[in-house]
Design an enzyme around this catalytic site. Structure first.
Site, PDB file in Angstrom:
ATOM      1  N   SER A 201     -44.193 -62.977  33.381  1.00  0.00           N
ATOM      2  CA  SER A 201     -43.716 -61.610  33.424  1.00  0.00           C
ATOM      3  C   SER A 201     -42.274 -61.565  33.909  1.00  0.00           C
ATOM      4  CB  SER A 201     -44.665 -60.773  34.284  1.00  0.00           C
ATOM      5  OG  SER A 201     -44.568 -59.419  33.954  1.00  0.00           O
ATOM      6  N   ASP A 307     -50.753 -58.099  24.424  1.00  0.00           N
ATOM      7  CA  ASP A 307     -50.072 -57.709  25.655  1.00  0.00           C
ATOM      8  C   ASP A 307     -49.441 -56.332  25.460  1.00  0.00           C
ATOM      9  OD1 ASP A 307     -48.547 -57.444  27.961  1.00  0.00           O
ATOM     10  OD2 ASP A 307     -47.902 -59.546  27.962  1.00  0.00           O
ATOM     11  N   HIS A 338     -51.934 -59.176  29.174  1.00  0.00           N
ATOM     12  CA  HIS A 338     -50.908 -59.725  30.066  1.00  0.00           C
ATOM     13  C   HIS A 338     -51.561 -60.720  31.024  1.00  0.00           C
ATOM     14  CE1 HIS A 338     -46.786 -59.354  31.490  1.00  0.00           C
ATOM     15  NE2 HIS A 338     -47.201 -59.166  32.737  1.00  0.00           N
TER      16      HIS A 338
END
Length: 652
Positions: A201, A307, A338
């Site tokens: 991320s 995602d 995610h």
């Protein structure tokens, strides 16, 4: 985009040097192998007795405007035995804003420290696993977070430079100090400077951004679910993806010191990221794709194809730019949202990452550069490989919608069509609602489907949908969705675990200490039975039809705009249908416009460019001789996507 034949082996430019480097690193780092150069590092060094220390590196910036250069905190764990012998080691580095505010990984681990301020627990398994194998692990607090000076600027100059400065320090080009405000210098004489960055991320985003500077010493990056352009995290051609901007995200992670000093930076984030979705200099600074030509590090990219936090346009455009610039690369694509690969393919991930770092940082000739470039999860826990990605036979194929026997229920094929379809924006409806009613005329969407396929059809890469639409209001948002119509069992990406379920048992990966366990909770695939699968999505504000600055629309006037659909790799099986849906607001995935427009599509000027393996010929073969589409039915599918996370990290 298809990759030329010459790139099949994605490390070819290093092939001549591999043997020499492997021999050198073997002599420096591990006992000599009985026969030839080593192919894998082994855990021969003590983790319990490893050196744990902290250094503050000068970034050369004064982001908090306190009259002195900002210093970022760098926590280090490295083998004591090699330090005693004066042998230098490579570095694995995770630069993160989350080490104190939110935690890392599925269990939200944070850094902990002893009474001397040295790190006791480093989140995740990287230090536990790799330090005994002859690596140093470095955890960097981004500027403005945890124990670092400065301000959080969300992917901007301060974020990137605070991590880049550490690589410069590791290579003798920047100053480090033993304390946050002291004058005693610290030198990285214990490392050879060869650094690999990893992170999920925001952390992986920083790896992308630092690689895009071309900094010397950065040999590889492993970005997981990472952003490549911050504009594309917040907007899709002017359509807002979230109800907040980077100022909110900065405030979420900054330290108390930064919170007190960084009001001016916060205001710049507000002013530079208008909710109109206009492209501004702030977004240019945070666009790493434009600098892909500077990337010298190899890239091992991982992303979930579902995602809905860091949406997959981010990996698709980054991958295409890396390919264009012949960057050595590898990719894993999962069915998850995610989620870190440690939590959806743990054993294979640790093994592959181990061999990747051994090859890239130790120079071991272990054959990973001759393996398939891509691993793709086709069904839960079922993986396929591709020698290159997308496959060489992939070609962008133009599919065109046509009118059907009922309004809103049309056809999708190769031939040019005419006519119109009309739908009204209904912000209460989502892509799953549209797909569930694909064979029913509904006022909120226009749907177009192929006949049932007579053979499998594979999409691989990024799609684009060009729409000509006439709105009834001065503002309008558009969504375009590709859907596989047919039953399947998939990972439940819309569930709370985004495709995984966390169990109570643990498995261990590396050595442990009393303060830092290498054992983590086991996960398994969370699955659901569906009657359709959303394959790819894209959105736009029709007011951005002419440029990256939005304008008011003239009701009754036709406008043409192209929507970028997210990259994917999906096989539509024999017997299923491929559908294109064009609609307005995609509930929970974009914010609605100011009004509730009705839009009329000009089908003669509406089309989809879809990356099909085998191109138009494959599509023609897959649809040739198929029967008519089934009668109207209700498909129950997965439940509507959960509201997308606003923070690109783990907070659960």
């Amino acid at each position: 985009m298809p990759i030329p034949v010459s790139r099949t082996r994605f490390m070819t430019w290093r092939s001549l040097a591999t043997a020499a480097v492997a021999a050198l690193m073997a002599a420096l780092l591990v006992p000599a192998a009985a026969h030839g150069a080593p192919r894998q590092s082994t855990p021969v060094y003590s983790y319990e007795n490893a050196i744990r220390e902290s250094v503050w590196v000068d970034t050369g910036l004064d982001g908090d405007n306190d009259g002195r250069h900002d210093r970022v905190a760098v926590d280090i764990v490295r083998p004591r035995e090699l330090a005693r012998q004066g042998r230098r080691v490579p570095v694995i580095m995770d630069a993160s804003p989350y080490y104190s505010c939110c935690g890392r990984g599925n269990e939200s681990q944070k850094k902990t420290y002893d009474a001397n301020g040295d790190v006791v627990q480093m989140p995740l398994f990287y230090d536990n696993y790799f330090v005994p194998r002859g690596y140093a692990f470095v955890g960097v607090d981004l500027a403005g977070t945890d124990r670092s000076d400065g301000c959080v600027d969300v992917g901007g100059r301060s974020d990137i430079r605070s991590a880049k400065a550490v690589i410069d320090w590791l290579n003798g080009r920047a100053r480090g100090y033993t304390t946050r405000a002291g004058t005693t210098r610290a030198s990285a004489t214990w490392t050879n400077g060869r650094t690999g960055m990893i992170g999920k991320s925001w952390d992986g985003t920083i790896a992308n951004g630092v690689a895009a500077t071309g900094v010397k010493g950065l040999k590889t990056i492993v970005p997981i679910s990472a952003i490549s352009s911050w504009y594309d995290y917040y907007f899709a051609k002017g359509a807002p993806l979230y109800d907040s901007g980077p100022d909110w995200l900065s405030g979420y992670v900054d330290s108390p010191d930064a919170r007190a000093k960084c009001a001016a930076v916060q205001q710049k984030l507000v002013d530079g990221a208008p909710r109109t979705g206009d492209w501004t200099p702030l977004w240019s600074e945070r666009d790493y794709v434009k600098d892909a030509a500077k990337v010298k590090a190899s890239v091992f990219l991982v992303h979930g194809m579902q995602d809905l936090n860091v949406r997959t346009k981010n990996f698709g455009q980054w991958w295409d730019a890396l390919a264009k610039n012949d960057v050595d690369r590898k990719i894993w694509l999962s069915q998850t949202g995610h989620v870190d690969p440690f939590d959806f393919r743990r054993g294979a991930w640790v093994d592959t990452l181990h061999r990747w770092f051994d090859h890239e940082l130790l120079g071991y000739d272990n054959g990973i550069d001759h393996e398939p470039m891509a691993d793709v999860e086709r069904h839960p826990d079922q993986w396929t490989t591709s020698a290159v990605w997308p496959p060489r036979a992939t070609a962008a194929t133009t599919l065109r919608p046509g009118t059907g026997t009922r309004p809103g229920v049309g056809t999708l094929g190769l031939g040019r069509a005419s006519g119109t379809e009309t739908f009204a924006d209904d912000p209460r409806e989502s892509e799953t609602d549209w797909a569930a009613n694909i064979d029913r005329p509904t006022a909120d969407k226009a749907g177009f489907t192929t006949r049932p396929l007579t053979r499998d059809l594979r999409l691989s890469g990024s799609s684009r949908v060009t729409v000509t639409a006439t709105p009834t209001t001065s503002t309008a948002h558009l969504s375009a969705v590709l859907v596989d119509l047919g039953p399947d069992t998939v990972r439940d990406y819309a569930g709370s675990g985004e495709g995984i379920t966390t169990l109570t048992d643990r498995t261990c990966w590396g050595a442990s200490t009393a303060g830092d366990s290498s054992c983590f909770k086991v996960t398994r695939a969370a699955t659901t039975d569906v009657d359709y699968t959303v394959v790819s999505r894209g959105w736009a504000d029709l007011g951005n039809h002419a440029s990256d600055k939005g304008v008011a629309l003239t009701p009754g006037t036709a406008y043409t705009i192209t929507l970028d659909l997210a990259a994917t790799d999906h096989v539509v099986p024999k017997g299923h249908r491929l559908a294109l849906i064009v609609a307005g607001t995609d509930k929970d995935l974009i914010d609605p416009p100011a009004g509730t427009p009705t839009l009329t599509l000009d089908l003669s000027r509406t089309s989809a460019r879809v990356p099909l393996v085998g191109g138009a010929d494959a599509f023609e073969r897959a649809t040739k001789g198929s029967t008519a589409a089934p009668s109207a039915s209700v498909l129950d599918g997965v439940r509507a996507p959960h509201t997308a996370l606003r923070v690109p990290g783990e907070t659960d």
